[in-house]
Design a protein around this motif. Structure first.
Motif, short mmCIF file in Angstrom:
data_model
loop_
_atom_site.label_atom_id
_atom_site.label_comp_id
_atom_site.label_asym_id
_atom_site.label_seq_id
_atom_site.Cartn_x
_atom_site.Cartn_y
_atom_site.Cartn_z
N ILE A 44 0.84 -1.21 0.00
CA ILE A 44 0.00 0.00 0.00
C ILE A 44 0.87 1.25 0.00
N ILE A 45 1.88 1.29 0.85
CA ILE A 45 2.77 2.45 0.91
C ILE A 45 3.51 2.63 -0.41
N THR A 47 2.47 1.75 -3.34
CA THR A 47 1.51 2.20 -4.34
C THR A 47 1.21 3.69 -4.17
N VAL A 48 1.02 4.12 -2.94
CA VAL A 48 0.69 5.51 -2.67
C VAL A 48 1.87 6.43 -3.00
N LEU A 49 3.07 6.05 -2.59
CA LEU A 49 4.24 6.90 -2.79
C LEU A 49 4.92 6.66 -4.13
#
Length: 58
Positions: A44-45, A47-49
């Protein structure tokens, strides 16, 4: 009363532990709750960053 240094695991006796280890190694998916949370959180991190994991050359 327990005997010091002696323990028994019914999961190991039935082969469940080894089956989980083999599954985890073959698929790359951790079977422990902590390992799964760590893997999903990193995904998730990333993908977000927009970070990509760099593969190490051996």
């Amino acid at each position: 009363m327990k005997i010091p240094g002696l323990s028994f695991s019914w999961k190991r006796a039935l082969g469940i532990t080894k089956a989980k280890q083999n599954f985890s190694r073959a698929t790359g998916i951790p079977t422990s709750r902590q390992g799964l949370e760590r893997k999903v959180g990193a995904l998730i991190i990333g993908t977000v960053l927009g970070n990509k994991k760099k593969k190490r050359r051996r």
